[in-house]
Motif scaffolding. Structure first.
Motif, PDB file in Angstrom:
ATOM      1  N   ILE A 187       0.799  -1.313  -0.005  1.00  0.00           N
ATOM      2  CA  ILE A 187       0.030  -0.141  -0.016  1.00  0.00           C
ATOM      3  C   ILE A 187       0.917   1.244  -0.160  1.00  0.00           C
ATOM      4  N   VAL A 245      -0.228  -0.508  -7.355  1.00  0.00           N
ATOM      5  CA  VAL A 245      -0.612  -1.259  -6.098  1.00  0.00           C
ATOM      6  C   VAL A 245      -1.422  -0.286  -5.446  1.00  0.00           C
ATOM      7  N   ASP A 246      -2.185  -0.733  -4.392  1.00  0.00           N
ATOM      8  CA  ASP A 246      -3.109   0.239  -3.624  1.00  0.00           C
ATOM      9  C   ASP A 246      -2.456   1.547  -3.311  1.00  0.00           C
ATOM     10  N   PHE A 247      -3.100   2.487  -3.375  1.00  0.00           N
ATOM     11  CA  PHE A 247      -2.615   3.753  -2.920  1.00  0.00           C
ATOM     12  C   PHE A 247      -3.956   4.663  -2.306  1.00  0.00           C
ATOM     13  N   CYS A 248      -3.280   5.472  -1.308  1.00  0.00           N
ATOM     14  CA  CYS A 248      -4.052   6.604  -0.723  1.00  0.00           C
ATOM     15  C   CYS A 248      -3.339   7.713  -0.844  1.00  0.00           C
ATOM     16  N   LYS A 301       0.406  -5.708   5.774  1.00  0.00           N
ATOM     17  CA  LYS A 301       0.538  -4.919   4.584  1.00  0.00           C
ATOM     18  C   LYS A 301       2.067  -4.529   4.674  1.00  0.00           C
ATOM     19  N   LEU A 310      -8.375  -0.223   0.859  1.00  0.00           N
ATOM     20  CA  LEU A 310      -6.931  -0.568   0.510  1.00  0.00           C
ATOM     21  C   LEU A 310      -6.717  -2.035   1.687  1.00  0.00           C
ATOM     22  N   MET A 361      -6.213  -6.233  -2.228  1.00  0.00           N
ATOM     23  CA  MET A 361      -5.902  -6.457  -3.713  1.00  0.00           C
ATOM     24  C   MET A 361      -5.923  -7.821  -3.996  1.00  0.00           C
ATOM     25  N   ARG A 396      -6.700  -3.184  -7.883  1.00  0.00           N
ATOM     26  CA  ARG A 396      -6.092  -2.299  -6.713  1.00  0.00           C
ATOM     27  C   ARG A 396      -7.383  -1.124  -6.476  1.00  0.00           C
ATOM     28  N   SER A 397      -7.109  -0.608  -5.225  1.00  0.00           N
ATOM     29  CA  SER A 397      -8.022   0.425  -4.903  1.00  0.00           C
ATOM     30  C   SER A 397      -7.103   1.781  -4.755  1.00  0.00           C
ATOM     31  N   ILE A 398      -7.601   2.708  -5.439  1.00  0.00           N
ATOM     32  CA  ILE A 398      -6.908   4.022  -5.162  1.00  0.00           C
ATOM     33  C   ILE A 398      -7.767   4.974  -4.684  1.00  0.00           C
ATOM     34  N   LEU A 399      -7.417   5.566  -3.434  1.00  0.00           N
ATOM     35  CA  LEU A 399      -8.350   6.447  -2.657  1.00  0.00           C
ATOM     36  C   LEU A 399      -7.716   7.849  -3.035  1.00  0.00           C
ATOM     37  N   LYS A 400      -8.541   8.973  -3.497  1.00  0.00           N
ATOM     38  CA  LYS A 400      -7.958  10.339  -3.716  1.00  0.00           C
ATOM     39  C   LYS A 400      -8.947  11.117  -4.026  1.00  0.00           C
TER      40      LYS A 400
END
Ligand SMILES: Cc1ncc(C[n+]2csc(CCOP(=O)(O)OP(=O)(O)O)c2C)c(N)n1
Ligand code: SF4
Lengths: 248, 350
Positions: free
Chosen positions: A48, A65-68, A89, B197, B200, B207-211
């Motif tokens: 992440i 990949v997962d992202f914030c 993770k 998040l 995956m 995947r996941s994107i938080l924005k």
């Protein structure tokens, strides 16, 4: 038997995308290293990332990949919340020098001091890239920027901050190192360091911090070749490469 | 759990734990320190974590990180601390991450004072941070209600993937009342694999994107339209209490602690034969505008009482929209409007 090496797109590099980075920018090189390492460690589904505010704000478009998204400078706190709730993770922050050494100074010092089990990649290009070349806390003495047009004057702006050395005064953080991406020989070392920083996390060790001396040819007013030379001739003498702490 | 005598702050903390909140990130500030203290003692024992952040700025970003993995997360603070959190709250709203934030309000502006206040109504309901976002805002007026609201807040946050703010004040935090705290089982909430998040693998490599960043203006517009649609859907969560309103000639409107005081004034005036009732909003956003408009059209006067210099009164005026006269009475933080003062105001209106 002849060995054939194929230079491929890493699996962790998002398919069919090209970065928006300027030619010769260190962000692209470092992204590629991170992707190769994610592949080699087999952690794509378990990683992440937190995207910074700065030129790398769109890094989630490139690394699959997962992202914030993080607010400017706050990635270490954001990553703390992610890692504490998902300790299984692999969590990393990727931050520029404005982000990490200026607006996010409190967050970086405390993430290191708590020894959060995560990884930080710190891109030091001695300038604010995204906003158009303003002075950063890491801008060198005499270096010109749009907000120090006569060159950085230590009487007015103090001396450039050495974040590795500063963080290495803390007892808690485990791994602190500075690398460069200015030439292939440095890039090989940079990859080893970043890989160790991720490996430390996989092994459940404490906080790992890798400073990457990067380039911003666009805002330095140089060609990519001149920028790589300047990193070597001017940045490295002020920001010595090496390991400052390694879980001793 | 049977009914036990508890302090407001501790009741909120225990209610959160019983609702499944195992993670707390915060920074000390009076008058809510008992919550982080309670959490720091309890959470490590149940496999969760308490982190004392370096500031409220960091605390709210830890909350954002914890929320982004689909975990029930809470932070609590008081007014100046909430100001520092406003940047993070705007990001949490923009990235559509669930989180529960409690503001045990004290007087302002600036450092203000440490005594109870309701002066953060605007900050909670109109923004605080940048951009077109909304929080679901809930205002309990008894400790039992605070317990129920705290537990419900986690479900609402996850259901709407939105920050939920509980607005309490120093009185509510420090008073003691008998409460019953039950283990709370969440109703229907979206599974975390669907968005959070860290999933995956479960999603087969997707995947996941938080924005909240949308550089293309059309995309930003679409993102905002989607958020506004969600805020309109939240309208169905509107909650209020209508107290003795059926035959009321004068309507009071107050929330939280002030509504408790107003209730005593109403009871006294009713004994004298004065027909007065109260509309007490429990959700401050969404605001019970429709109910207020309906009740106001049958009355001459709506008196809004707050422990601030006049904030909710603006929403009341907008809702009543000229159907009755609206006036305001209040004190800044530290001094609560008294039963006597409210009675005198009503008598003066008659
Ligand atoms: C709270 C806040 N202040 C200022 C900015 C404007 N801003 C965007 S990027 C940036 C600096 C980026 O520089 P750096 O972190 O060194 O990253 P680079 O672009 O060089 O990679 C600033 C000041 C912002 N987005 N948010
Ligand atoms: S402005 Fe500088 S840091 Fe940003 S992409 Fe271009 S070269 Fe890289």
């Amino acid at each position: 038997m002849k060995e054939i090496k194929i230079y491929e797109r890493p699996k962790a590099w998002a398919k069919g995308v090209h970065t928006h980075y300027c030619p010769g920018c260190g962000h692209g090189i470092t992204h590629r290293l991170i992707c190769e390492i994610i592949d080699e460690l087999g952690i794509q589904n378990d990683t992440i990332g937190t995207a910074p505010v700065g030129c790398a704000a769109l890094m989630y478009d490139y690394i699959d990949v997962d992202f914030c998204e993080a607010a400017h400078g706050r990635a270490p706190a954001l990553a703390t919340g992610i890692k504490r709730t998902r300790p299984d993770k692999i969590v990393f922050t990727y931050q520029g020098d404005g982000d990490l050494a200026s607006i996010g100074t409190a967050e970086i010092i405390h993430v290191a001091n708590r020894g959060e089990k995560l990884t930080t990649i710190f891109i030091n290009n001695a300038i604010y890239g995204m906003t158009g070349g303003q002075m950063a806390p890491t801008t060198l003495i005499g270096q010109k920027a749009t907000t120090c047009p006569f060159g950085r004057d230590p009487q007015l702006a103090g001396y450039p901050m050495r974040m590795c050395e500063l963080l290495a005064t803390l007892e808690t953080p485990g791994f602190i190192t500075r690398v460069s991406v200015a030439r292939p020989k440095y890039i090989i070392e940079a990859k080893k360091a970043i890989k160790q920083a991720f490996q430390n996390q996989i092994e459940g060790k404490g906080y790992s911090f890798v400073e990457v001396l990067s380039n911003c040819p666009t805002n330095w007013g140089m060609t990519p070749v001149q920028a790589f030379e300047w990193t070597e001739s001017t940045m490295i003498p002020h920001y010595p490469l090496g390991v400052f702490k390694n879980f001793e | 759990m049977a009914r036990v005598l508890m302090k407001g702050t501790e009741a909120i903390a225990e209610a959160a734990i019983q609702a499944g909140c195992n993670y707390f990130f915060g920074y000390p500030i009076t008058p809510q320190n008992e919550i982080p203290e309670y959490m720091s003692a309890k959470l490590p024992k149940i496999g969760g974590a308490y982190v004392q952040a370096e500031s409220e700025v960091a605390a709210i970003n830890m909350v954002m990180g914890g929320g982004s993995t689909g975990t029930k997360i809470m932070t609590t603070s008081s007014s100046p601390g909430i100001s520092l959190m406003s940047e993070g709250i705007s990001y949490i709203a923009g990235c559509e991450i669930p989180a529960v934030i409690v503001n045990v309000m004290r007087g302002g502006p600036g450092l203000g004072g440490i005594l109870p206040s309701q002066a953060d109504y605007f900050q909670a309901t109109k923004g605080g941070g940048n951009g077109d976002y909304r929080l679901l805002v809930l205002a309990p007026s008894t400790l039992q209600e605070a317990v129920e609201i705290t537990q419900m807040a986690f479900d609402l946050a996850l259901k709407y993937r939105n920050p939920v703010m509980i607005l309490a004040d120093g009185f509510m935090g420090q008073m003691m009342e008998a409460v019953e705290i039950r283990e709370h089982v969440s109703g229907e909430i979206p599974p975390r694999e669907s968005w959070a998040l860290g999933c995956m693998g479960e999603r087969g490599g997707k995947r996941s994107i938080l924005k909240s960043l949308y550089l293309n203006p059309e995309d930003l517009e679409q993102h905002n339209i989607k958020l506004q649609k969600k805020y309109r859907e939240m309208e169905k969560e509107v909650r209020f209490e209508a107290y003795l309103c059926e035959d009321a000639e004068i309507l009071l409107s107050a929330f939280g602690t002030t509504a408790r005081i107003a209730r005593s004034a109403i009871n006294n005036l009713r004994n004298e034969g004065i027909k007065v009732g109260m509309l007490r909003p429990i959700t401050l956003f969404p605001f019970p505008s429709r109910k207020l408009a309906e009740l106001a059209s049958g009355t001459k006067h709506v008196l809004v009482v707050e422990m601030n210099m006049g904030q909710m009164v603006e929403d009341v005026e907008a809702a009543v929209c000229g159907k009755a006269k609206v006036s305001f009475f209040g004190h800044a933080g530290g001094i609560a409007p008294s039963v006597r003062e409210i009675e005198d105001r009503i008598r003066a209106i008659l």
